[in-house]
Design a protein around this motif. Structure first.
Motif, PDB file in Angstrom:
ATOM      1  N   SER A 156       0.826  -1.211   0.000  1.00 18.61           N
ATOM      2  CA  SER A 156       0.000   0.000   0.000  1.00 18.61           C
ATOM      3  C   SER A 156       0.859   1.260   0.000  1.00 18.61           C
ATOM      4  CB  SER A 156      -0.914   0.005   1.221  1.00 18.61           C
ATOM      5  OG  SER A 156      -0.150   0.277   2.372  1.00 18.61           O
ATOM      6  N   LYS A 157       0.243   2.368  -0.424  1.00 17.10           N
ATOM      7  CA  LYS A 157       0.937   3.659  -0.401  1.00 17.10           C
ATOM      8  C   LYS A 157       1.413   3.996   1.000  1.00 17.10           C
ATOM      9  CE  LYS A 157      -2.106   5.614  -3.864  1.00 17.10           C
ATOM     10  NZ  LYS A 157      -3.143   6.615  -4.167  1.00 17.10           N
TER      11      LYS A 157
ATOM     12  N   VAL B 260       4.477   1.688   2.097  1.00 25.44           N
ATOM     13  CA  VAL B 260       5.724   2.047   1.424  1.00 25.44           C
ATOM     14  C   VAL B 260       6.202   3.429   1.876  1.00 25.44           C
ATOM     15  CG1 VAL B 260       6.795   2.509  -0.810  1.00 25.44           C
ATOM     16  CG2 VAL B 260       5.247   0.570  -0.553  1.00 25.44           C
ATOM     17  N   SER B 261       5.270   4.372   1.995  1.00 26.33           N
ATOM     18  CA  SER B 261       5.659   5.727   2.408  1.00 26.33           C
ATOM     19  C   SER B 261       6.223   5.735   3.819  1.00 26.33           C
ATOM     20  CB  SER B 261       4.466   6.682   2.332  1.00 26.33           C
ATOM     21  OG  SER B 261       4.003   6.753   1.013  1.00 26.33           O
TER      22      SER B 261
ATOM     23  N   TRP C  79       9.876   6.014   4.655  1.00 25.10           N
ATOM     24  CA  TRP C  79      10.569   7.306   4.744  1.00 25.10           C
ATOM     25  C   TRP C  79      11.014   7.564   6.173  1.00 25.10           C
ATOM     26  CZ3 TRP C  79      12.095  11.400   1.606  1.00 25.10           C
ATOM     27  CH2 TRP C  79      11.903  11.178   0.241  1.00 25.10           C
TER      28      TRP C  79
ATOM     29  N   PHE D 206      10.206  13.958  -0.993  1.00 26.09           N
ATOM     30  CA  PHE D 206       9.085  13.060  -0.725  1.00 26.09           C
ATOM     31  C   PHE D 206       7.923  13.335  -1.678  1.00 26.09           C
ATOM     32  CE2 PHE D 206       4.988  12.283   1.349  1.00 26.09           C
ATOM     33  CZ  PHE D 206       5.073  10.902   1.503  1.00 26.09           C
TER      34      PHE D 206
ATOM     35  N   TRP E  82       8.745  12.081  -5.178  1.00 22.98           N
ATOM     36  CA  TRP E  82       8.764  10.614  -5.153  1.00 22.98           C
ATOM     37  C   TRP E  82       7.343  10.059  -5.099  1.00 22.98           C
ATOM     38  CZ3 TRP E  82       6.933   7.481  -1.188  1.00 22.98           C
ATOM     39  CH2 TRP E  82       7.380   6.154  -1.156  1.00 22.98           C
ATOM     40  N   PHE E  83       6.558  10.570  -4.162  1.00 24.66           N
ATOM     41  CA  PHE E  83       5.207  10.054  -3.959  1.00 24.66           C
ATOM     42  C   PHE E  83       4.305  10.420  -5.137  1.00 24.66           C
ATOM     43  CE2 PHE E  83       0.869  10.028  -2.410  1.00 24.66           C
ATOM     44  CZ  PHE E  83       0.836   8.924  -1.572  1.00 24.66           C
TER      45      PHE E  83
ATOM     46  N   TYR F  58       2.876   7.284  -7.422  1.00 18.98           N
ATOM     47  CA  TYR F  58       1.488   6.856  -7.312  1.00 18.98           C
ATOM     48  C   TYR F  58       0.573   7.587  -8.283  1.00 18.98           C
ATOM     49  CZ  TYR F  58       3.155   4.157  -3.443  1.00 18.98           C
ATOM     50  OH  TYR F  58       3.852   3.247  -2.686  1.00 18.98           O
TER      51      TYR F  58
END
Lengths: 491, 92
Positions: free
Chosen positions: A238-239, A242-243, A246, B29, B32-33, B37
């Motif tokens: 999932s987002k 994975v996020s 960080w 970030f 990247w994000f 996505y």
């Protein structure tokens, strides 16, 4: 025995060994009073290149070179995306701790992270908690890396695990014990170089063997189109999950003692500036290459079910044996450079933060020297014995080593540097809450799936921040005077 | 005691550079994000390929890495100040 692979590895070990010994000779020339600073911090004179490399190499461990690519092999591009969160460590740690840490550490005359916390918070519980956390968790982490190193040697050479472990242990132990931090940093620089070159060679080899990148993509899509999406083979990455890396492998790395201590070891602003650039480039190249190799290996060598074996197997598949031996020195280098850094760090904690603080504050230079060499060597031998037949407790503690230390240390370090109202109550609360909630949430996640869909480290980092702020404000003390730091407060 | 008069100028430099670090990480970030996505959520058939790699991945991770490297270089060269670490008082 596969001699074509073994010979380059042995040559590599011998070279590292002699570089370690050679760099230790400089330490022999320092005046008596500077011994501790020299042995545990390289005399605060690292240049930009060595600083960058030792940070990257310390941080890049078995997981970046064996575990990570192995998972990328299974998960596809989603895991490479995840791994690339680590690029931020290349600049973030040094920019955040940066000059303030360097200046304050020099004012305090701090040689270890615990020294810094001791001087900043002026509290025995902070010292004891942080020293205990470092010794317990990093000792286990070190043993785990040691085991990984021996397994790697075992699988590459066909030697028995015990022989492999012995060779691995002796080669690291001797240069760390004799050479201290400088030997660790200089060998890290060489090992970092080996990692960069090794990953580049292997990436090219894999692309060639796979018939070019477009061809490999076609194969992956034929097998399972999800492998080229960010979401993993079954859409399960999932987002949020994975996020959250960080935090774990990105910004949270600020809280790792083995990384933080390097931020007080450099010579001047110029070294730091160079290290920022070199560190970012090197981290990015290593992480991108290694994890792409993992994904690209899938169509070439399908059906590997033990993740850690992907890199060794693919190297021997796509490269001539002698070249595979050279390339496989890279994961060796990654493991050695992590182990040596942890060893010297745990040793410095025992000698400087425990022995000199509480057991024998008035030890003579000669006694300090003997203790430093002795503790380093004895720690190494204990790790070796434990790794021969690893107890469950060790494996258990290692689970918490990375995220647990981050949750414990990130706020006491960062807020201690930048927030005047940070005080010992906040620091103690933050460490206790950080480690405690990390362990609790680890078990919750194992039983029920990830809380909020994020990695275990996320919630404890937030909770320890809240605990820090609440307790600092609740138990209000006089605001800290950063200007009034006395010279050599911890010496 | 007024804070302004006593603040060590090096601390101001350090504080500013730490904020720059935060800003860079945040920008890193978002890039990247956003691309991973934003573009990666399309059906696989619609992906384009850049140097053989899926477009979302190339832009998010490869180009993103190159850009952040460039940003770090620019920031260090233009905004980071060389300060002495040793205290003047030490000279006594």
């Amino acid at each position: 025995m596969n001699w074509e692979v073994i010979i380059p590895l042995i040559v590599f070990l011998v070279i590292i060994f002699f570089i370690g010994i050679w760099s230790s000779r400089k330490g022999a020339q320092v005046e008596e009073g500077g011994f501790l600073k020299d042995y545990f911090l390289g005399g605060r004179e690292l240049g930009g290149f060595v600083l960058a490399m030792t940070m990257v190499a310390t941080y890049g461990s078995a997981s970046s070179f064996l575990g990570g690519p192995g998972t990328a092999y299974t998960m596809g591009f989603g895991w490479v995306l995840l791994a690339m969160t680590q690029v931020v460590t290349g600049y973030f740690v040094l920019m955040i701790l940066g000059k303030k840490f360097a200046i304050m550490a020099r004012k305090y005359d701090a040689l270890t992270l615990v020294d810094f916390l001791k001087a900043r918070y002026n509290s025995a519980p902070v010292v004891i908690l942080s020293a205990a956390a470092i010794i317990i968790f990093l000792f286990s982490a070190m043993a785990a890396q040691w085991i990984g190193g021996a397994r790697l040697v075992e699988s590459l050479t066909g030697m028995s695990y015990n022989t492999a472990l012995f060779i691995f242990a002796v080669s690291v132990l001797v240069y760390v014990t004799i050479g201290g931090f400088r030997a660790v940093a200089v060998t890290d620089a060489v090992q970092g170089g080996v990692m960069v070159v090794g990953t580049l060679v292997l990436l090219v080899g894999v692309i060639v063997a796979g018939g070019g990148v477009p061809n490999i993509m076609g194969d992956l899509i034929n097998e399972n189109p999800n492998l080229v999406t960010p979401f993993g083979p079954d859409g399960g990455l999932s987002k949020a999950y994975v996020s959250s890396f960080w935090i774990l492998v990105g910004v949270g790395v600020v809280g790792l003692p083995q990384i933080a201590v390097r931020s007080m070891s450099y010579k001047n602003s110029r070294s730091m500036h160079r290290a920022l650039i070199i560190g970012t480039v090197v981290t990015g190249i290593i992480m991108l290459n290694m994890h792409l190799i993992g994904v690209f290996a899938r169509p070439i060598l399908p059906g590997i079910d033990v993740g850690d074996k992907v890199i060794p197997l693919i190297s021997m598949e796509v490269l001539p044996a002698w070249l595979a031996g050279i390339v496989l020195a890279a994961p060796m280098a990654a493991i050695m450079s992590t182990v040596d850094s942890l060893l010297i760090l745990v040793s410095s904690t025992v000698v400087k933060d425990v022995y000199l603080n509480y057991i024998k504050p008035d030890a003579s230079i000669k006694a300090i020297k003997r203790a430093s060499f002795g503790v380093t060597a004895v720690l190494g031998v204990i790790v070796y014995i434990l790794a021969l037949n690893p107890p469950d407790l060790l494996i258990f503690l290692n689970l918490f080593a990375f995220g647990g230390l981050e949750a414990a240390f990130i706020w006491p370090i960062v807020l201690g540097l930048y927030w005047r109202h940070a005080n010992k109550f906040g620091a103690i609360a933050s460490m206790v809450v950080g480690i405690g909630s990390y362990i609790a949430i680890h078990y919750y996640n194992e039983a029920n799936g990830n809380l909020f869909g994020v990695h275990t480290v996320t919630v404890p980092v937030v909770l320890s921040l809240i605990a820090f702020i609440v307790f600092s404000l609740l138990m209000k003390q006089k605001a800290y005077d950063f200007e009034g730091i006395g010279k050599g407060e911890v010496a | 005691m007024t804070k302004k008069e006593t603040t060590d100028w090096r601390y101001k430099v350090a504080n500013r550079e730490a904020l720059i670090g935060l800003a860079l990480a945040l920008a890193n970030f978002i890039w990247w994000f956003g691309f991973a996505y934003g573009m990666g959520s399309r059906p696989v058939e619609e992906y384009k390929y850049i140097m053989g790699l899926p477009d979302w991945f190339f832009i998010s991770c490869v180009l993103g890495f190159l850009l952040i490297t460039a940003a770090v270089i620019i920031v260090v060269k233009l905004f980071f100040v060389e300060v002495p670490f040793e205290d003047e008082e030490e000279m006594q």
